[in-house]
Design an enzyme around this catalytic site. Structure first.
Site, PDB file in Angstrom:
ATOM      1  N   GLN A 237       0.835  -1.078   0.032  1.00  0.00           N
ATOM      2  CA  GLN A 237       0.089   0.013   0.118  1.00  0.00           C
ATOM      3  C   GLN A 237       0.885   1.293   0.029  1.00  0.00           C
ATOM      4  OE1 GLN A 237      -3.243  -2.016   2.982  1.00  0.00           O
ATOM      5  NE2 GLN A 237      -3.552   0.171   2.785  1.00  0.00           N
ATOM      6  N   ARG A 384      -9.354  -0.415   7.216  1.00  0.00           N
ATOM      7  CA  ARG A 384     -10.135   0.547   6.862  1.00  0.00           C
ATOM      8  C   ARG A 384     -10.513   1.678   7.862  1.00  0.00           C
ATOM      9  NH1 ARG A 384     -14.083  -1.145   2.102  1.00  0.00           N
ATOM     10  NH2 ARG A 384     -14.621   0.710   1.156  1.00  0.00           N
ATOM     11  N   CYS A 385      -9.437   2.320   8.216  1.00  0.00           N
ATOM     12  CA  CYS A 385      -9.726   3.369   9.128  1.00  0.00           C
ATOM     13  C   CYS A 385      -8.458   4.278   9.370  1.00  0.00           C
ATOM     14  CB  CYS A 385      -9.596   2.502  10.684  1.00  0.00           C
ATOM     15  SG  CYS A 385      -9.326   3.232  12.052  1.00  0.00           S
ATOM     16  N   GLU A 760     -12.937   5.001   4.196  1.00  0.00           N
ATOM     17  CA  GLU A 760     -13.193   4.405   5.508  1.00  0.00           C
ATOM     18  C   GLU A 760     -14.470   4.640   6.257  1.00  0.00           C
ATOM     19  OE1 GLU A 760     -10.313   6.616   8.132  1.00  0.00           O
ATOM     20  OE2 GLU A 760      -9.573   5.394   6.497  1.00  0.00           O
TER      21      GLU A 760
END
Ligand code: CDP
Length: 806
Positions: A237, A384-385, A760
């Protein structure tokens, strides 16, 4: 202008710029199976690596015998910590300032920890070799309970730092203690609690869970001995961070490391960090002189690569009797597992957890987080935060409901009374965050109206009466959340990773024929960046989105960037893209002025062209100006039309949302049916409404999974009991509810295009909304808080505890 001349609006529509539901360009290859993932990379002479892992959660490694494994046909070599020590790589630094074993060095600290790396001609031979590596273990006492980690006689997890009183984030209070981190004003909060009319206190646990990307973590390392260069393909990522950290660890000069992240099948934070498999593949390639591929399987992914959450939060709220919050306090134990490999910005060992005052106007607030070591896998990623914002949102949203219940107020009414008002923005929270913009009341009102909130509450009341009379065994729950996020890390004054400031970048080249390429330091894992960055450029430069290629994931070509996680791509690289466009546009304007023989200031922008003010018939389109940039630039001007921008955001962006969920719970089976889920998100200026909707659907589905069934669970011996999809709930289309989505648009005042992140939000707001709905079903029976996840068995157990089964 004749009737056939397209209007400005028609020309704008053709560009497919911002606001357009442009179809995802990357899907053309994905739906045809033509994506290029790490596992598609096959190099001549490529070897395969596989890891031997520990069955024990805590044990001394007495002996490793690799002879039988080495004798397996096809096995080329077996690497252990002893091998790695010869190149000083038995341990590696973590992103959180700790160190971590690459392969077990003397002992293992969690189940499935990496012990040895078998390299073979085929995947199968490597797996056969793994089976035959003989390891002698001497089991040690295990602790997987973070609340017991700092007990006087708790097992020592980290012998290497047992006597160190200082950690990466200050003093340590116990040999299993990692850090203490506090925010807010303790004295002010304590004073408010001392004179509070009503208080609540609850232990709110966000269990350990794990992202579930379709593709697990993997890499191919190829070391060229002649050039002394390493090429590393991987599911990264943050490719540039991997290059820099890789160089620091391996001592290979950074310019001799080429990191390539090809297509990635989902990341969700799981693919931010550096894992043992990567280091082993690199060392294996250096040792053998051949490319080496490593790919983890699902069990390895769920049980060893970075977990999320595991926050144990003791939350308190103080309020007046008429429902105005006056203070909050939160003490949290954060379970970081055996090594502190949390992916957080350096200054924030507990991430951005101090966003925990949420959407509410708390005059005083304080939080304290203690990080501890246990015999669990390391990690602590923002699944996802944005760095622990999910834990914070879950905690405050549950606590607000618990307080509303104590006050006898409706959950929405209590929120309405305490939400930060529109006129208070920019709003500085008691924790010191400056929320850029928001309109929370409008959002909540819109959602309440859309679902018919008052009617739902009446229905619930009637259902509760019927339940009490024994006429139904089903309870109805209504969950409300009004959440605020903090995304777009980050202002470099606040955020860095290992000393690298968290900015991001975009480089745009417009070719002579008016098409172009944009290269970025972010990396899409399914978010549709190839589609949406081009839309920003289309609107900014007046060139069709279809004429712009977007390229990410190659550290040799992309400008330096910190990668994609925490919904930072739009707030940071989206801004960099717009700013790079503006540099290009400024140059194009000078070329246009020269060609039209007017002063720059006499030109005005019209969708895709500069035209002469008051004389719109005289204009130069961007396509014409691109050609001119390579042929007839004004005297003294450099030819070409390209620009680069490194964007250091002045602030985070603060997206928000209001969600309402309606559930029906069968108290005899625990089965919970989601009747309705209505999600309103505000991410400021919307680039692609269709992609946003897709992001919301995906994030809500993850939230549903987390709230209703996901937990990485350990038994007391430290065995991971949920390391496969048989035991770890992954919702399919069968279980997943229908999502209703909506939006308001409150632009960010400091972002060049007013956009905030969105990826997110649904996970952050969705989890507490489901949890509030399930809890709300039982609240009239005196239940205050049922811990997640709300699977049927746990819900049945909650009903049992309330005496509902007679
Ligand atoms: O960093 P990440 O890509 O995960 O998150 P994001 O910045 O929230 O963007 C997710 C996707 O939604 C990207 O394709 C964005 O371009 C898109 N998006 C949008 O269309 N409008 C916004 N205001 C925010 C994001």
């Amino acid at each position: 202008m004749n009737d056939m001349t397209p209007t400005s609006a028609e020309r704008a529509a053709k560009l497919e710029g911002m606001g357009c539901k442009r179809k995802r360009v990357e899907d053309i290859r994905f739906v045809q199976g033509k994506g290029n993932y790490v596992d598609d990379i096959k190099l001549p002479g490529m070897l395969y690596g596989d890891l031997v892992r520990s069955p024990h959660a805590h044990a001394r490694v007495k002996k490793i015998d690799t002879a039988k494994a080495a004798a397996v046909p096809g096995v080329v070599a077996v690497i252990t910590a002893e091998t790695l020590k010869t190149v000083n790589l038995a341990w590696m630094p973590t992103l959180a300032g700790d160190v971590q074993m690459v392969l077990a060095d003397g002992k293992v600290l969690y189940q499935n920890q990496e012990v040895a790396f078998v390299i073979a001609e085929s995947r199968e031979a490597a797996a056969d070799g793994v089976e035959l590596v003989e390891v002698e273990y001497e089991p040690l006492p295990v602790n997987v309970d973070p609340l017991k980690a700092m007990a006087p006689n708790a097992p020592v997890i980290r012998e290497d730092i047992k006597d160190k009183t200082d950690g990466a984030h200050g003093k340590r209070k116990h040999y299993n203690h990692i850090f203490s981190w506090a925010a807010g004003d303790k004295a002010a909060a304590d004073a408010a609690f001392a004179k509070a009319e009503v208080t609540i206190k609850e232990l709110i646990v966000y269990p350990r869970c794990h992202p579930c990307p379709l593709e697990t973590c993997q890499c191919v390392a190829s070391f060229d001995k002649i050039k002394g260069e390493l090429t590393l393909w991987g599911t990264f990522q943050a490719p540039h961070v991997i290059r820099t950290v890789g160089s620091l660890i391996s001592k290979i000069p950074e310019h001799k490391i080429h990191v390539i992240a090809p297509d990635i099948g989902g990341g969700f934070g799981n693919k931010v960090g550096a894992y043992s498999g990567y280091i082993c593949a690199i060392v294996a390639s250096i040792v053998t002189g051949r490319p080496v591929k490593w790919a983890e399987d699902r069990i390895e992914n769920l049980s060893t690569t970075a977990f999320a959450r595991d926050f144990h939060m003791e939350m308190e709220i103080a309020a007046t009797r008429d429902g105005k919050v006056t203070a909050m306090r939160c003490y949290t134990i954060a379970d970081h597992g055996a090594f502190d490999a949390c992916a957080n910005a350096t200054k924030w060992p507990a991430g951005l957890f101090s966003i925990i005052s949420g959407s509410y106007d708390f005059p005083a607030a304080y939080c304290l987080v203690d990080g501890v070591y246990t015999n669990k896998a390391p990690g602590g990623v923002a699944y996802r935060c944005s760095f622990r914002v999910t834990e914070a949102a879950y905690c405050i949203e549950r606590a607000m409901d618990i307080m509303a219940q104590k006050l006898g107020m409706d959950a929405a009414e209590f929120r309405m009374k305490n939400l930060i008002r529109r006129e208070q923005f920019p709003y500085t929270s008691a924790f010191g965050w400056q929320y850029d913009s928001g309109d929370y009341h409008t959002a909540l009102n819109k959602v309440m109206e859309a679902v018919g909130y008052r009617k739902l509450r009446e229905e619930q009341k009637a259902r509760r009466e019927a339940f009490k009379r024994g006429e139904t065994r089903e309870l109805m729950g209504i969950g409300v959340t009004t959440f605020t996020e903090i995304v777009g890390a980050g202002p470099s004054r606040a955020c860095d990773i290992l000393g690298i400031a968290m900015f991001d970048s975009a480089e745009i080249r417009i070719h002579p024929t008016g098409s172009g390429i944009c290269r970025l330091g972010t990396k899409s894992q399914g978010q549709g960046h190839e589609t949406t960055y081009a839309q920003i450029i289309a609107t900014e430069l007046g060139l069709p989105a279809d004429s712009i290629t977007v390229e990410e994931g190659n550290t040799d070509t992309a400008p330096y960037g910190l990668g994609t996680y925490g919904s930072r791509s739009t707030p940071v690289s989206g801004a960099a893209t717009a700013m790079a466009c503006r540099k290009i546009k400024a140059k194009a304007q000078m070329i246009a002025a020269y060609m039209l023989e007017v002063h720059d200031d006499d030109l005005e922008w019209d969708v895709d062209r500069f035209r002469v003010r008051g004389n719109p018939e005289r204009f130069k389109t961007m396509t014409e100006l691109a050609w001119a940039a390579y042929h007839e630039v004004p005297p003294g001007m450099e030819p070409g039309l390209e620009a680069i921008n490194y964007y250091d955001p002045p602030n985070f962006t603060y997206p928000f949302g209001a969600y309402i969920c309606v559930v029906d719970v069968d108290v005899d089976t625990g089965e919970t049916k989601v009747r309705r889920f209505y999600a309103l998100d505000d991410c400021g200026t919307r680039i692609n409404p269709m992609i946003i909707e897709g992001q919301i659907h995906g994030g809500l589905t993850e939230a549903f999974g987390i709230a209703m069934g996901q937990e990485i669970h350990y038994d007391p011996e430290g065995n991971v009991t949920t390391a496969s999809f048989l035991d770890y709930f992954l919702p399919t289309a069968v279980e997943t509810p229908h999502w209703e989505t909506d939006w308001t648009t409150t632009p960010s005042p400091h972002h060049p295009i007013g956009a905030k992140g969105v990826g997110e939000s649904p996970n952050v707001g969705g989890v507490p909304c489901f949890a509030n709905a399930v809890n709300d079903a039982f609240s009239f029976l005196g239940s205050t808080h049922i811990q997640m996840p709300h699977d049927h068995w746990r819900t049945w157990t909650a009903a049992e505890k309330l005496g509902l089964h007679g």
